[in-house]
Each structure stands twice: as C-alpha cells, then as structure tokens.
Design an enzyme around this catalytic site. Structure first.
Site, PDB file in Angstrom:
ATOM      1  N   TYR A  52      11.253 -45.494 -16.747  1.00 13.63           N
ATOM      2  CA  TYR A  52      11.421 -46.946 -16.749  1.00 13.63           C
ATOM      3  C   TYR A  52      10.320 -47.669 -17.515  1.00 13.63           C
ATOM      4  O   TYR A  52      10.345 -48.895 -17.642  1.00 13.63           O
ATOM      5  CB  TYR A  52      11.507 -47.484 -15.314  1.00 13.63           C
ATOM      6  CG  TYR A  52      10.466 -46.933 -14.359  1.00 13.63           C
ATOM      7  CD1 TYR A  52       9.133 -47.287 -14.459  1.00 13.63           C
ATOM      8  CD2 TYR A  52      10.833 -46.042 -13.354  1.00 13.63           C
ATOM      9  CE1 TYR A  52       8.195 -46.780 -13.586  1.00 13.63           C
ATOM     10  CE2 TYR A  52       9.906 -45.523 -12.473  1.00 13.63           C
ATOM     11  CZ  TYR A  52       8.579 -45.901 -12.592  1.00 13.63           C
ATOM     12  OH  TYR A  52       7.652 -45.399 -11.723  1.00 13.63           O
ATOM     13  N   ILE A  96      -4.057 -44.979 -33.086  1.00 14.21           N
ATOM     14  CA  ILE A  96      -4.484 -43.628 -33.442  1.00 14.21           C
ATOM     15  C   ILE A  96      -5.829 -43.699 -34.168  1.00 14.21           C
ATOM     16  O   ILE A  96      -6.000 -44.486 -35.116  1.00 14.21           O
ATOM     17  CB  ILE A  96      -3.436 -42.936 -34.332  1.00 14.21           C
ATOM     18  CG1 ILE A  96      -2.089 -42.868 -33.605  1.00 14.21           C
ATOM     19  CG2 ILE A  96      -3.895 -41.537 -34.726  1.00 14.21           C
ATOM     20  CD1 ILE A  96      -0.961 -42.310 -34.453  1.00 14.21           C
ATOM     21  N   ASP A 113       3.467 -38.998 -41.273  1.00  9.03           N
ATOM     22  CA  ASP A 113       4.710 -39.356 -40.577  1.00  9.03           C
ATOM     23  C   ASP A 113       5.003 -38.377 -39.438  1.00  9.03           C
ATOM     24  O   ASP A 113       5.472 -38.766 -38.367  1.00  9.03           O
ATOM     25  CB  ASP A 113       5.884 -39.368 -41.555  1.00  9.03           C
ATOM     26  CG  ASP A 113       5.869 -40.590 -42.469  1.00  9.03           C
ATOM     27  OD1 ASP A 113       5.063 -41.511 -42.210  1.00  9.03           O
ATOM     28  OD2 ASP A 113       6.654 -40.612 -43.436  1.00  9.03           O
ATOM     29  N   GLU A 162       0.058 -47.217 -37.292  1.00 10.37           N
ATOM     30  CA  GLU A 162      -0.350 -46.284 -36.230  1.00 10.37           C
ATOM     31  C   GLU A 162      -0.511 -46.978 -34.892  1.00 10.37           C
ATOM     32  O   GLU A 162      -1.179 -46.463 -33.995  1.00 10.37           O
ATOM     33  CB  GLU A 162      -1.663 -45.597 -36.624  1.00 10.37           C
ATOM     34  CG  GLU A 162      -2.883 -46.499 -36.685  1.00 10.37           C
ATOM     35  CD  GLU A 162      -3.102 -47.146 -38.048  1.00 10.37           C
ATOM     36  OE1 GLU A 162      -4.261 -47.402 -38.393  1.00 10.37           O
ATOM     37  OE2 GLU A 162      -2.112 -47.395 -38.769  1.00 10.37           O
TER      38      GLU A 162
END
Length: 360
Positions: A254, A221, A237, A263
């Site tokens: 899958y 991130i 969070d 992060e």
C-alpha cells in the site's frame, strides 16, 4: 424481443462510452462496477484486486453494487491493513478464475441460493492479471450478459492501460509526477463508513479509522553521475531499474513509489509513528547498500524523510524532504535523515513552507 435486445445494446454502448471518458481511477472503478450491475441486472456485483505483498498474494475487496443501492467503495488501498485482505487460496473458485484466466460459474447451494459468476480482469491485452469481478444473480447469466460483461471489463482494462501509460515512468514502471498530487491530498482525507450506503447485513470492509500518519521519503542515488560517466547511460538505466525494484520490494503493497526524474525517487508511506517510518526507510537504504549492481558494484542512496501534516501541500512536503536529503548528502551520504529530527536538534532551520504557511 428485438426491441429489448436493442435497448440492452444501447445501454451497453452508453456505459462503454461513459467509461472511455473517465480519467480518474476511482471514478473508473466505480463506473465499471455500476455498469456491470445495471447491464446484467445482478443482485450484487463485487470487484476484487490481486495484491502482491512480500512474495504473497491477497484479495483486496474494492467495490460493491447491490440492487437499489449506489456503488460503495469498501476499502481504500492507501489505508488497507493485512487483516482486510484474504490469502489468494482462501477462495478456490476465485483462484481458479485467475489461474485459468477464464469465467467460473458456481451454481446455487443450500447455504448460498444464487448463481455466482466470476470474471478475470486483465491488463496489457490479457498479459497481466489485475483482479476478479464477481456477479451474483438469481438465474445463470445469459450468453448476451456474459458477452456484455466481457466487453465492459475489456474496456476497463484498456482504460487502466491508458492511465498506466500516462502516469507511469516508461523506464522503471514506477508512478511518475502526474498522479502524485492527487494521492498526496488523499493522505489527509479520513475514510469513514457511510451507513446510508450499507445494505442490511452487509459486511463493512472499510479500513480502520485509527490514526495512521503518512510520510514522504525522498531518495537520491549517491554519485549517480559517476555511474553514467564511468559505465555509460545503458548501465545507468539498468541501475535505475534495479533501484526501482529494490524500492518496490522494500516497502509494503500500500506504499506508493514514484520516480520524479533522473536519479530522484519519492515514497509515500504509512506508518504509525516517526521511528517506525524511519525504520521502514532505513530497511530500503540497507538493502540498496548491500546490493551488488551488475558492473557498477555497490551504490548507495541518501534519503530525506518528512511527515505529511494537515494543511500540507506536495511542494512544501517535497521541499522539506529535499532539505533533509541535502543534509544527508553533505554529511556522509548513504544515510536516512529525518527533517523533523534535524529541526529538533537545531541542525536544520525551520524556514520552510508547510502548506501555504511560511515558517521562520
């Protein structure tokens, strides 16, 4: 009669003890299938899981046990194709079993001269539907058999809950580091039909053995520290939880998504070629860039992608993906960078390990 009941009770206890000692999901799945077949003396036992993919639900056949044969794994979730799964509506009795969360008995018919009893499999003390166990028998299961099956499936569900507790991230619900290595090495194991396991006229459900490459995507991130510093860790969070949700909805059922801490997230995805893998990861990046996070607004991610190759190791693949993330971070952020493409273009040196081999 009393001796027979004691023998059956002892057998049930033995199976339950054996299951409680298993710590691998595949072993646990095979173990409960065998226990169901041996405890009920059924002609056939099959286990199906419920798969959620793109807001649709499917049945995925997992295992099969036939009298006189060992347990057979009939599909591999990592190599599953949509044509291997059937829509949840395709089997009304099985659907009824999960909708009611109750046992459903189907009496013999001219086309299917056997009793078929379906049992729901649940997790989290019945709060989550996991799948269905189907038991085919020449006579209707007795009350004792039904009770034994229910107890075995409860033990199985409890063991899966325990594995989830130790192998899943408490905040996001994604897989954590613990199961990553096992799954990574599975990507290099071909799945071939085992003819000796097949009963006469048995349908083979195994995944296609056509080439299908696996890729590792590392997601980081952008400016996440600023999110925590500006809005606080509770909002931070919340961002992590929402990113996890975006990851799960952006990739196929899958594909496996992990939180590696902080992060940083990892995705092990299957794709036939490089361009398709990059397109799948790019879809997630765009979804995240366009998403408005409550209070935090728009947040982006930098992603590095590398192919998992023969002889690879988890550490080596992660290192290559991390180098691609590093490049993305230092060249604008909010982008997907392919380690292989960067190397071909001369933008990244080939000085990383592939498996146990150091390349210079």
């Amino acid at each position: 009669m009393k001796s027979s009941a004691l023998t059956r009770s002892a057998s049930l206890i033995e199976h339950m003890v054996r299951l409680s000692g298993m710590r691998k999901r595949d072993a646990l799945l095979g173990g409960v299938t065998q226990a169901l077949q041996e405890t009920t003396a059924a002609q056939k036992v099959e286990l199906f899981s419920l798969v959620h993919d793109e807001n649709k639900r499917f049945w995925l056949p997992l295992t099969q046990a036939i009298t006189g044969s060992r347990v057979r794994f009939v599909s591999d979730s990592m190599r599953t194709e949509l044509n291997m799964m059937t829509p949840i509506e395709s089997d009304p009795e099985r659907l009824q079993c999960v909708d009611r969360v109750a046992t459903v008995l189907t009496a013999p018919t001219p086309t299917h001269p056997a009793y078929l009893t379906r049992f729901p499999i649940t997790l989290a003390e019945g709060a989550t539907l996991w799948g269905v166990a189907e038991i085919e028998s020449t006579a209707a299961l007795s009350e004792t058999d039904t009770t034994a099956v229910a107890r075995l499936l409860t033990v199985y569900g409890n063991m899966l809950d325990m594995l989830d507790y130790s192998e899943c991230d408490a905040l996001t619900g994604l897989w954590n580091r613990k199961p990553f290595d096992d799954l990574f090495y599975k990507t290099m194991q071909p799945v071939e039909p085992i003819e000796s396991d097949l009963a006469p006229n048995a349908e083979e459900h195994r995944a296609s053995t056509s080439p299908s490459n696996f890729w590792l995507a590392m997601v980081d991130i952008d400016h996440f520290k600023q999110v925590n510093d500006t809005f606080g860790h509770l909002i931070g969070d919340e961002v992590l939880i929402l990113v996890a949700r975006l990851l799960k909805t952006s990739f196929r059922a899958y594909d496996r998504v992990y939180r590696f801490g902080g992060e940083e997230f990892l995705v092990v995805l299957r794709s036939g070629d490089h361009d398709a893998a990059i397109a799948a990861v790019e879809r997630f990046r765009a979804n995240m860039a366009n998403y408005a996070f409550p209070q935090a607004g728009h947040i982006t991610a930098s992603v590095g992608v590398t192919e998992i190759v023969t002889g690879d190791s988890p550490a080596a693949a992660c290192e290559r993906a991390d180098q691609a993330v590093y490049y993305a971070k230092h060249h604008g952020r909010n982008q997907v960078c392919s380690e292989g493409d960067l190397v071909r273009r001369g933008l990244l040196k080939v000085d990383l390990k592939v498996g146990d081999i150091e390349l210079f």
